[in-house]
Design a protein around this motif. Sequence first.
Motif, PDB file in Angstrom:
ATOM      1  N   TYR A 157       0.826  -1.210   0.000  1.00 16.83           N
ATOM      2  CA  TYR A 157       0.000   0.000   0.000  1.00 16.83           C
ATOM      3  C   TYR A 157       0.860   1.259   0.000  1.00 16.83           C
ATOM      4  CZ  TYR A 157       0.244  -0.322   5.202  1.00 16.83           C
ATOM      5  OH  TYR A 157       0.648  -0.419   6.514  1.00 16.83           O
ATOM      6  N   ALA A 158       2.097   1.153   0.509  1.00 18.24           N
ATOM      7  CA  ALA A 158       3.011   2.293   0.394  1.00 18.24           C
ATOM      8  C   ALA A 158       3.392   2.517  -1.070  1.00 18.24           C
ATOM      9  CB  ALA A 158       4.260   2.042   1.237  1.00 18.24           C
ATOM     10  N   ALA A 163       2.943   5.086  -6.368  1.00 21.11           N
ATOM     11  CA  ALA A 163       2.868   4.933  -7.817  1.00 21.11           C
ATOM     12  C   ALA A 163       1.556   5.451  -8.396  1.00 21.11           C
ATOM     13  CB  ALA A 163       3.060   3.465  -8.187  1.00 21.11           C
ATOM     14  N   ALA A 164       0.450   5.178  -7.719  1.00 20.75           N
ATOM     15  CA  ALA A 164      -0.848   5.522  -8.292  1.00 20.75           C
ATOM     16  C   ALA A 164      -1.017   7.012  -8.579  1.00 20.75           C
ATOM     17  CB  ALA A 164      -1.971   5.010  -7.389  1.00 20.75           C
ATOM     18  N   PRO A 165      -0.805   7.913  -7.594  1.00 20.13           N
ATOM     19  CA  PRO A 165      -1.007   9.331  -7.911  1.00 20.13           C
ATOM     20  C   PRO A 165      -0.011   9.874  -8.926  1.00 20.13           C
ATOM     21  CG  PRO A 165      -0.108   9.078  -5.703  1.00 20.13           C
ATOM     22  CD  PRO A 165      -0.461   7.711  -6.173  1.00 20.13           C
ATOM     23  N   VAL A 166       1.231   9.370  -8.892  1.00 25.32           N
ATOM     24  CA  VAL A 166       2.229   9.855  -9.846  1.00 25.32           C
ATOM     25  C   VAL A 166       1.876   9.415 -11.265  1.00 25.32           C
ATOM     26  CG1 VAL A 166       4.648   9.727 -10.542  1.00 25.32           C
ATOM     27  CG2 VAL A 166       4.058   9.972  -8.127  1.00 25.32           C
ATOM     28  N   VAL A 167       1.634   8.117 -11.429  1.00 22.64           N
ATOM     29  CA  VAL A 167       1.323   7.584 -12.763  1.00 22.64           C
ATOM     30  C   VAL A 167       0.000   8.131 -13.272  1.00 22.64           C
ATOM     31  CG1 VAL A 167       0.781   5.487 -14.052  1.00 22.64           C
ATOM     32  CG2 VAL A 167       2.668   5.494 -12.411  1.00 22.64           C
ATOM     33  N   LEU A 168      -1.026   8.087 -12.442  1.00 23.73           N
ATOM     34  CA  LEU A 168      -2.335   8.555 -12.881  1.00 23.73           C
ATOM     35  C   LEU A 168      -2.348  10.071 -13.105  1.00 23.73           C
ATOM     36  CD1 LEU A 168      -4.653   6.401 -10.564  1.00 23.73           C
ATOM     37  CD2 LEU A 168      -3.959   5.949 -12.928  1.00 23.73           C
ATOM     38  N   GLY A 169      -1.654  10.814 -12.241  1.00 23.19           N
ATOM     39  CA  GLY A 169      -1.566  12.261 -12.436  1.00 23.19           C
ATOM     40  C   GLY A 169      -0.833  12.615 -13.716  1.00 23.19           C
ATOM     41  N   TRP A 170       0.246  11.876 -14.011  1.00 22.24           N
ATOM     42  CA  TRP A 170       0.990  12.116 -15.251  1.00 22.24           C
ATOM     43  C   TRP A 170       0.128  11.817 -16.478  1.00 22.24           C
ATOM     44  CZ3 TRP A 170       2.804   8.400 -18.905  1.00 22.24           C
ATOM     45  CH2 TRP A 170       3.653   8.934 -19.895  1.00 22.24           C
ATOM     46  N   ILE A 171      -0.593  10.698 -16.442  1.00 23.45           N
ATOM     47  CA  ILE A 171      -1.460  10.339 -17.564  1.00 23.45           C
ATOM     48  C   ILE A 171      -2.563  11.379 -17.752  1.00 23.45           C
ATOM     49  CG2 ILE A 171      -3.191   8.665 -18.354  1.00 23.45           C
ATOM     50  CD1 ILE A 171      -1.479   6.477 -17.092  1.00 23.45           C
ATOM     51  N   ALA A 172      -3.156  11.819 -16.633  1.00 20.61           N
ATOM     52  CA  ALA A 172      -4.288  12.738 -16.719  1.00 20.61           C
ATOM     53  C   ALA A 172      -3.884  14.136 -17.175  1.00 20.61           C
ATOM     54  CB  ALA A 172      -4.993  12.811 -15.366  1.00 20.61           C
ATOM     55  N   TYR A 173      -2.814  14.679 -16.575  1.00 16.08           N
ATOM     56  CA  TYR A 173      -2.496  16.089 -16.820  1.00 16.08           C
ATOM     57  C   TYR A 173      -1.415  16.312 -17.871  1.00 16.08           C
ATOM     58  CZ  TYR A 173      -5.047  16.374 -12.409  1.00 16.08           C
ATOM     59  OH  TYR A 173      -5.997  16.252 -11.437  1.00 16.08           O
ATOM     60  N   GLY A 273       4.667   8.311  -0.386  1.00 17.45           N
ATOM     61  CA  GLY A 273       4.614   6.880  -0.638  1.00 17.45           C
ATOM     62  C   GLY A 273       5.982   6.263  -0.815  1.00 17.45           C
ATOM     63  N   LEU A 274       6.910   7.015  -1.401  1.00 22.19           N
ATOM     64  CA  LEU A 274       8.277   6.521  -1.577  1.00 22.19           C
ATOM     65  C   LEU A 274       8.915   6.204  -0.234  1.00 22.19           C
ATOM     66  CD1 LEU A 274      10.697   5.973  -3.460  1.00 22.19           C
ATOM     67  CD2 LEU A 274      11.315   8.388  -3.207  1.00 22.19           C
ATOM     68  N   ALA A 275       8.764   7.108   0.709  1.00 16.31           N
ATOM     69  CA  ALA A 275       9.306   6.870   2.049  1.00 16.31           C
ATOM     70  C   ALA A 275       8.590   5.726   2.734  1.00 16.31           C
ATOM     71  CB  ALA A 275       9.187   8.141   2.890  1.00 16.31           C
ATOM     72  N   GLY A 276       7.308   5.565   2.406  1.00 12.56           N
ATOM     73  CA  GLY A 276       6.536   4.500   3.014  1.00 12.56           C
ATOM     74  C   GLY A 276       7.000   3.110   2.638  1.00 12.56           C
ATOM     75  N   LEU A 277       7.763   2.993   1.567  1.00 13.42           N
ATOM     76  CA  LEU A 277       8.326   1.695   1.213  1.00 13.42           C
ATOM     77  C   LEU A 277       9.336   1.229   2.254  1.00 13.42           C
ATOM     78  CD1 LEU A 277       8.888   2.211  -2.616  1.00 13.42           C
ATOM     79  CD2 LEU A 277       7.184   0.725  -1.546  1.00 13.42           C
ATOM     80  N   ALA A 278      10.066   2.161   2.827  1.00 15.15           N
ATOM     81  CA  ALA A 278      11.094   1.812   3.813  1.00 15.15           C
ATOM     82  C   ALA A 278      10.498   1.563   5.198  1.00 15.15           C
ATOM     83  CB  ALA A 278      12.140   2.921   3.891  1.00 15.15           C
ATOM     84  N   GLY A 279       9.448   2.306   5.559  1.00 17.05           N
ATOM     85  CA  GLY A 279       8.881   2.205   6.898  1.00 17.05           C
ATOM     86  C   GLY A 279       8.422   0.812   7.300  1.00 17.05           C
ATOM     87  N   VAL A 328      10.656  16.488   4.742  1.00 14.61           N
ATOM     88  CA  VAL A 328       9.662  16.276   5.793  1.00 14.61           C
ATOM     89  C   VAL A 328       8.682  15.175   5.375  1.00 14.61           C
ATOM     90  CG1 VAL A 328       7.776  17.337   7.093  1.00 14.61           C
ATOM     91  CG2 VAL A 328       9.873  18.621   6.685  1.00 14.61           C
ATOM     92  N   LEU A 329       8.289  15.170   4.105  1.00 15.45           N
ATOM     93  CA  LEU A 329       7.396  14.126   3.610  1.00 15.45           C
ATOM     94  C   LEU A 329       8.063  12.754   3.685  1.00 15.45           C
ATOM     95  CD1 LEU A 329       5.806  15.884   0.498  1.00 15.45           C
ATOM     96  CD2 LEU A 329       4.631  15.212   2.599  1.00 15.45           C
ATOM     97  N   LEU A 330       9.367  12.707   3.434  1.00 14.56           N
ATOM     98  CA  LEU A 330      10.096  11.451   3.563  1.00 14.56           C
ATOM     99  C   LEU A 330      10.046  10.920   5.002  1.00 14.56           C
ATOM    100  CD1 LEU A 330      13.279  12.091   1.369  1.00 14.56           C
ATOM    101  CD2 LEU A 330      11.610  10.278   1.022  1.00 14.56           C
TER     102      LEU A 330
END
Length: 423
Positions: A157-158, A163-173, A273-279, A328-330
């Motif tokens: 889920y991390a 991936a979801a907002p980055v990929v979907l945002g790139w495709i959409a906008y 989400g990137l940081a969430g992979l490590a957590g 900070v997001l990381l």
Amino acid sequence: MVDGSRSNDPHHGSTETTSTTQVLAASWLAYATFYFPRLAFSASKLGLLADPSLALSRAFLGFADALFLAVYAAGQFVSGAVTERLGPRRLVSFGLLLAAAAALALAVVRHPWLLVATLVVQGIAQSTGWAAVCADVASHTPVERRGTAFGVLSTSYAFGALAAPVVLGWIAYAVAGSWRAAPLASAVVAALVTTIYLRWLGLRHRRTRSVTTGASAGWSDVLRQPAVWLLSVADFLLKPVIYATVFWAPVLVHDAIPTLDPALATTLAGVLGLAGLAGPLLAGTVSDRLFASRRAFPALLALLGCSLTLVLYPVAARTGRWWLLALVLLALGVTLYAAESLIVGVASAEAGRAHSALAVGIVNGVGSFGGIIGGFVPGLASGSGLFLLLAAATLVATVPLVPVARQERSAAVTTVSATPHRQ
């Protein structure tokens, strides 16, 4: 481990390593994919707010998020019982296909209240995933490796949130130039992964003792476990932070630095989400190797770090420096996902003993009702006040973990004392 469940665990050493790896990998892929249709609405928000044909407000989007989360939370209690009755793989496959259908409907919707209807269906679909994959992994993983396995599973889920907002945002906008492309793309991804998942694992699943003891006995056993309720309270307080940051991350980043264009704001939000992979990986490994498979104390430490990071977010925002906000997001992603992965993953599954799906469903369900606040409040509030409120909730969430940590410590001491020493 709670209440000495290590010695009574029916799944300990029950399967081979290759089977464990296969189930873990397929479950990881499936649950990561759930996040594409789940966050299609989040990735679409900047476009939705700018769409004159719908004329939506931030408050309306917050209401839509709250309704989605209410349906999702209620579904958690049902999904745990359905998992034990039908098996996790049937439920996961059905959920992915339903999520794809709801996302496809969102892509073509033309009325605000029809948009809300698609999110209700999406909430039902999303509630089928977590308890099912947790039960499948728990039933194929020995106790001494379960923290690490759930750490790996929790990166799903991390990764999805990254991936979801980055990929979907790139495709959409950047590619299609329309927010409608985001839910459409997510539907395609979910349908394809369902096919892969079914070919990989199939629908068959080894029945466990929890199925044969009866539904009423399972509920009775789980509801008598104090750890289940304490973990539920902790997740009830933590979930608002998760949903406020994940669901609203692109908007919160854009609020912090208004000069960022929508595509860049959505990309920067993906750092969470990137940081969430490590957590989760760090939390699961540490709980296995340094805390002797105890889960509550490392979760408590992670919550303290998360609370501090939330206080620092408005400070970083006031500097106007995107790289400082990214740092900070990381830190927020590492601490937030570490705590959540332990509380709603391995700790809940182990607290439920033979009824892991029911326990996970209860904890995640109670927590998700708290998460309604996280989906709703950012539509009405912003700035330093919002983040201080989230920091306070995170700090209070440490309180119910204290007795669970003490109980785990007592159980560990008892286990060590009862273990015969070699002469």
